[in-house]
Design a protein around this motif. Sequence first.
Motif, mmCIF file in Angstrom:
data_model
loop_
_atom_site.group_PDB
_atom_site.id
_atom_site.type_symbol
_atom_site.label_atom_id
_atom_site.label_comp_id
_atom_site.label_asym_id
_atom_site.label_seq_id
_atom_site.Cartn_x
_atom_site.Cartn_y
_atom_site.Cartn_z
ATOM 1 N N SER A 20 0.822 -1.185 0.071
ATOM 2 C CA SER A 20 0.088 -0.098 -0.164
ATOM 3 C C SER A 20 0.874 1.145 0.025
ATOM 4 N N THR A 21 2.149 1.094 0.571
ATOM 5 C CA THR A 21 2.962 2.429 0.524
ATOM 6 C C THR A 21 3.345 2.732 -0.930
ATOM 7 N N LEU A 22 3.293 1.810 -1.984
ATOM 8 C CA LEU A 22 3.553 1.915 -3.227
ATOM 9 C C LEU A 22 2.389 2.577 -4.245
ATOM 10 N N LYS A 23 1.368 2.890 -3.548
ATOM 11 C CA LYS A 23 0.051 3.175 -4.120
ATOM 12 C C LYS A 23 -0.724 4.426 -3.624
ATOM 13 N N THR A 24 -1.433 4.874 -4.354
ATOM 14 C CA THR A 24 -2.404 6.309 -3.899
ATOM 15 C C THR A 24 -3.783 5.621 -4.009
ATOM 16 N N ASP A 25 -4.431 5.354 -2.889
ATOM 17 C CA ASP A 25 -5.624 4.869 -2.785
ATOM 18 C C ASP A 25 -6.836 5.769 -3.176
ATOM 19 N N ARG A 26 -7.505 5.288 -4.208
ATOM 20 C CA ARG A 26 -8.614 6.358 -4.868
ATOM 21 C C ARG A 26 -9.799 5.875 -4.467
ATOM 22 N N GLY A 27 -9.810 4.851 -3.433
ATOM 23 C CA GLY A 27 -11.093 4.433 -2.892
ATOM 24 C C GLY A 27 -11.639 3.136 -3.426
ATOM 25 N N LEU A 28 -12.862 2.520 -2.805
ATOM 26 C CA LEU A 28 -13.149 1.397 -3.166
ATOM 27 C C LEU A 28 -13.608 1.571 -4.820
ATOM 28 N N ALA A 29 -13.560 0.285 -5.570
ATOM 29 C CA ALA A 29 -14.163 0.209 -6.731
ATOM 30 C C ALA A 29 -15.748 0.108 -6.608
ATOM 31 N N SER A 30 -16.294 0.908 -7.654
ATOM 32 C CA SER A 30 -17.872 0.817 -7.618
ATOM 33 C C SER A 30 -18.403 -0.541 -8.129
ATOM 34 N N ALA A 31 -19.600 -0.855 -7.432
ATOM 35 C CA ALA A 31 -20.224 -1.941 -8.164
ATOM 36 C C ALA A 31 -20.622 -1.783 -9.581
ATOM 37 N N LEU A 104 -12.994 -10.388 -9.190
ATOM 38 C CA LEU A 104 -13.904 -11.504 -8.747
ATOM 39 C C LEU A 104 -14.127 -11.476 -7.195
ATOM 40 N N ILE A 105 -13.214 -11.050 -6.696
ATOM 41 C CA ILE A 105 -13.288 -10.616 -5.010
ATOM 42 C C ILE A 105 -14.358 -9.643 -4.866
ATOM 43 N N ALA A 106 -14.312 -8.623 -5.618
ATOM 44 C CA ALA A 106 -15.071 -7.232 -5.399
ATOM 45 C C ALA A 106 -16.620 -7.723 -5.665
ATOM 46 N N GLU A 107 -16.860 -8.291 -6.729
ATOM 47 C CA GLU A 107 -17.755 -9.019 -7.383
ATOM 48 C C GLU A 107 -18.849 -9.811 -6.272
ATOM 49 N N CYS A 108 -18.004 -10.759 -5.710
ATOM 50 C CA CYS A 108 -18.454 -11.711 -4.735
ATOM 51 C C CYS A 108 -19.151 -10.720 -3.599
ATOM 52 N N GLN A 109 -18.286 -9.799 -2.970
ATOM 53 C CA GLN A 109 -18.650 -8.907 -1.873
ATOM 54 C C GLN A 109 -19.920 -8.431 -2.415
ATOM 55 N N PHE A 110 -20.032 -7.714 -3.619
ATOM 56 C CA PHE A 110 -21.093 -7.064 -3.678
ATOM 57 C C PHE A 110 -22.491 -8.047 -3.820
ATOM 58 N N LEU A 111 -22.213 -9.127 -4.287
ATOM 59 C CA LEU A 111 -23.098 -10.106 -4.263
ATOM 60 C C LEU A 111 -23.466 -10.554 -2.712
ATOM 61 N N ARG A 112 -22.666 -10.890 -2.160
ATOM 62 C CA ARG A 112 -22.880 -11.292 -0.600
ATOM 63 C C ARG A 112 -23.572 -9.994 -0.030
ATOM 64 N N ARG A 114 -25.751 -7.949 -1.454
ATOM 65 C CA ARG A 114 -27.323 -7.956 -1.892
ATOM 66 C C ARG A 114 -27.964 -9.174 -1.292
ATOM 67 N N VAL A 115 -27.173 -10.315 -1.258
ATOM 68 C CA VAL A 115 -28.093 -11.505 -0.793
ATOM 69 C C VAL A 115 -28.346 -11.324 0.785
ATOM 70 N N ALA A 116 -27.546 -10.735 1.591
ATOM 71 C CA ALA A 116 -27.844 -10.163 2.997
ATOM 72 C C ALA A 116 -28.746 -9.416 3.046
ATOM 73 N N ALA A 117 -29.011 -8.424 2.099
ATOM 74 C CA ALA A 117 -29.892 -7.518 2.176
ATOM 75 C C ALA A 117 -31.245 -8.082 1.825
ATOM 76 N N LEU A 118 -31.477 -9.011 0.784
ATOM 77 C CA LEU A 118 -32.574 -9.800 0.566
ATOM 78 C C LEU A 118 -32.993 -10.712 1.699
ATOM 79 N N GLU A 119 -32.172 -11.240 2.410
ATOM 80 C CA GLU A 119 -32.314 -12.145 3.365
ATOM 81 C C GLU A 119 -32.745 -11.435 4.727
ATOM 82 N N ALA A 120 -32.481 -10.209 4.985
ATOM 83 C CA ALA A 120 -32.734 -9.486 6.103
ATOM 84 C C ALA A 120 -34.300 -9.513 6.310
#
Length: 121
Positions: A20-31, A104-112, A114-120
């Motif tokens: 991370s010290t070699l990068k400039t963080d621009r925030g999380l990637a959008s869905a 793929l990790i980000a897509e899995c996180q977004f899907l999780r 959505r599933v959590a919201a649907l199951e709430a």
Amino acid sequence: MQQTPAPVTIGFSFATTSDSTLKTDRGLASASRIGTIIDGLQVHQFDWNEGDVTDQIGLFAQEAIDVLPESIVNAPTTMPADEEGDDDEYVPAALDYSKIVPILIAECQFLRQRVAALEAP
């Protein structure tokens, strides 16, 4: 007395600098951005033209280059061999699948989420 051979470990590691010290963080990637990449990657079922490797599943670098250009190791330099077999200058396109893993990790996180919201309740 029969001796059992020692176990052999054969493997390799894909390691990419990710400090991370070699990068400039621009925030999380959008869905939306992640979804566009995922939807743009076309998964094919195919047989290799040479050898006996058949019924494979994967991507074609020539298609992925438009969606995720950083995943392409090298693009083809010329067209494949002509009818006379002249392919001296042809370098086949190669794809670095490890560049797709964060997507793929980000897509899995977004899907999780959505599933959590649907199951709430």
